[in-house]
Scaffold this motif. Structure first.
Motif, PDB file in Angstrom:
ATOM      1  N   HIS A  91       0.834  -1.201   0.000  1.00 39.49           N
ATOM      2  CA  HIS A  91       0.000   0.000   0.000  1.00 39.49           C
ATOM      3  C   HIS A  91       0.871   1.254   0.000  1.00 39.49           C
ATOM      4  N   ASP A 149     -19.413   2.159   1.331  1.00 35.52           N
ATOM      5  CA  ASP A 149     -18.139   1.515   1.013  1.00 35.52           C
ATOM      6  C   ASP A 149     -16.996   2.200   1.759  1.00 35.52           C
ATOM      7  N   ASN A 150     -15.899   1.468   1.869  1.00 31.06           N
ATOM      8  CA  ASN A 150     -14.764   1.897   2.686  1.00 31.06           C
ATOM      9  C   ASN A 150     -14.077   3.134   2.124  1.00 31.06           C
ATOM     10  N   SER A 151     -14.066   3.295   0.800  1.00 33.86           N
ATOM     11  CA  SER A 151     -13.396   4.443   0.199  1.00 33.86           C
ATOM     12  C   SER A 151     -14.070   5.750   0.612  1.00 33.86           C
ATOM     13  N   LYS A 152     -15.409   5.733   0.731  1.00 30.12           N
ATOM     14  CA  LYS A 152     -16.131   6.934   1.167  1.00 30.12           C
ATOM     15  C   LYS A 152     -15.832   7.241   2.637  1.00 30.12           C
ATOM     16  N   LYS A 173     -13.006   6.529   4.140  1.00 26.16           N
ATOM     17  CA  LYS A 173     -11.643   7.068   4.186  1.00 26.16           C
ATOM     18  C   LYS A 173     -11.628   8.550   3.830  1.00 26.16           C
ATOM     19  N   ARG A 174     -12.380   8.919   2.807  1.00 23.94           N
ATOM     20  CA  ARG A 174     -12.448  10.331   2.435  1.00 23.94           C
ATOM     21  C   ARG A 174     -13.057  11.161   3.561  1.00 23.94           C
ATOM     22  N   GLN A 177      -8.338  15.162  -1.278  1.00 26.14           N
ATOM     23  CA  GLN A 177      -8.954  14.322  -2.294  1.00 26.14           C
ATOM     24  C   GLN A 177      -8.225  14.465  -3.632  1.00 26.14           C
TER      25      GLN A 177
END
Length: 283
Positions: free
Chosen positions: A162, A243-246, A248-249, A271
């Motif tokens: 990562h 979802d996880n990406s949202k 994280k943001r 972002q």
């Protein structure tokens, strides 16, 4: 001839008497076996080369260097395995499906996908893994440990790969190129998704509305629009996301993290879309 034979018998009988006097022959053999011990820990070995390899775990010495890319290794065997990444050699193959691998350890892990053996279980959430290393990485999701730190923006990650992907945001490196067009990507998975734009393949249909998706994960996200499920919750404010990406943001609001840095000036953004807009200033 008789004298020599008598001397040999006498020698054998004498040795036998010596070894039978104090317990066993094995005990006396150990007396004459050399032992090489590590001064930093309790490691010991009868082989001096084994000790030398072990000592490098303390000193960090990496005497074996790749002439192709400059990466160094503590063991010669590790260098040989690494060289296959340059030569493309894959001498280890699966007898079940014919897949080939550059390392025997990778083959062993692959074979478990056929047997579905997962002997390493998480004591926190009961998830099971085929490799001990995978379990160790998974445990960081519970502990919050992020040992891999970016030297440019100090972002930290739970997995080394990562960090490597993140670093490409700073360098602009995109090593995965499409053979059908000029597109290139920083992550191999994005190249695979891109290839489906050429093939049009969408093998994952939604049973509720019939919509199809090229990725299984995209289908899972889509299904939540029907179920209303929001499994990713913020520990600071209680907001939840599909979802996880949202998530994280959203978390960047609380942490102030700005992982997207401009390669031209010192500006940084929370972002990627903000960085993209910013780059138009330089163009």
């Amino acid at each position: 001839m008789e004298k020599n034979s008598a001397e040999k018998n006498y020698t054998f009988d004498t040795c036998e008497a010596v070894f039978s006097e104090n317990s066993s022959l094995e005990k006396h053999q150990k007396i004459y076996t050399k032992s090489y011990s590590c001064e930093a820990c309790d490691f010991s070995s009868s082989c001096s080369a084994s000790l030398a390899r072990h000592v490098r775990t303390h000193t960090g010495e990496k005497p074996y260097r790749c002439e192709e890319c400059g990466v160094s290794f503590a063991q010669n065997s590790a260098l040989k395995a690494h060289m296959r990444t340059h030569t493309g050699e894959k001498p280890y193959w699966c007898e079940v499906c014919g897949s080939k691998f550059s390392q025997n350890s990778t083959l062993r892990t692959h074979i478990q996908t056929h047997t579905e053996v997962k002997p390493f279980t998480c004591e926190v959430c009961s998830l099971s893994f085929s490799r001990k290393h995978s379990l160790r990485v998974h445990m960081r999701a519970h502990t919050g440990e992020k040992p891999f730190c970016c030297q440019v923006c100090n972002s930290s990650f739970s997995q080394k790969q990562h960090l490597e992907v993140h670093t490409r945001r700073h360098t602009g490196e995109k090593p995965f190129s499409c053979e059908l067009c000029e597109s290139s990507f920083s992550v191999k998975s994005r190249l695979r998704r891109h290839m489906q734009t050429h093939t049009g393949d969408k093998p994952y249909p939604c049973e509720m509305c019939g919509a199809s998706f090229s990725q299984k994960e995209n289908l899972r996200k889509h299904v939540r629009t029907h179920t209303g499920e929001r499994p990713y919750g913020c520990v600071d404010c209680g907001s939840s996301f599909t979802d996880n990406s949202k998530l994280k943001r959203h978390r960047q609001i609380h942490t102030g993290e700005k992982p997207y840095s401009c390669g031209v000036c010192a500006s940084a953004f929370a972002q990627k879309v903000q960085l993209t807009k910013h780059m138009q200033i330089h163009r």
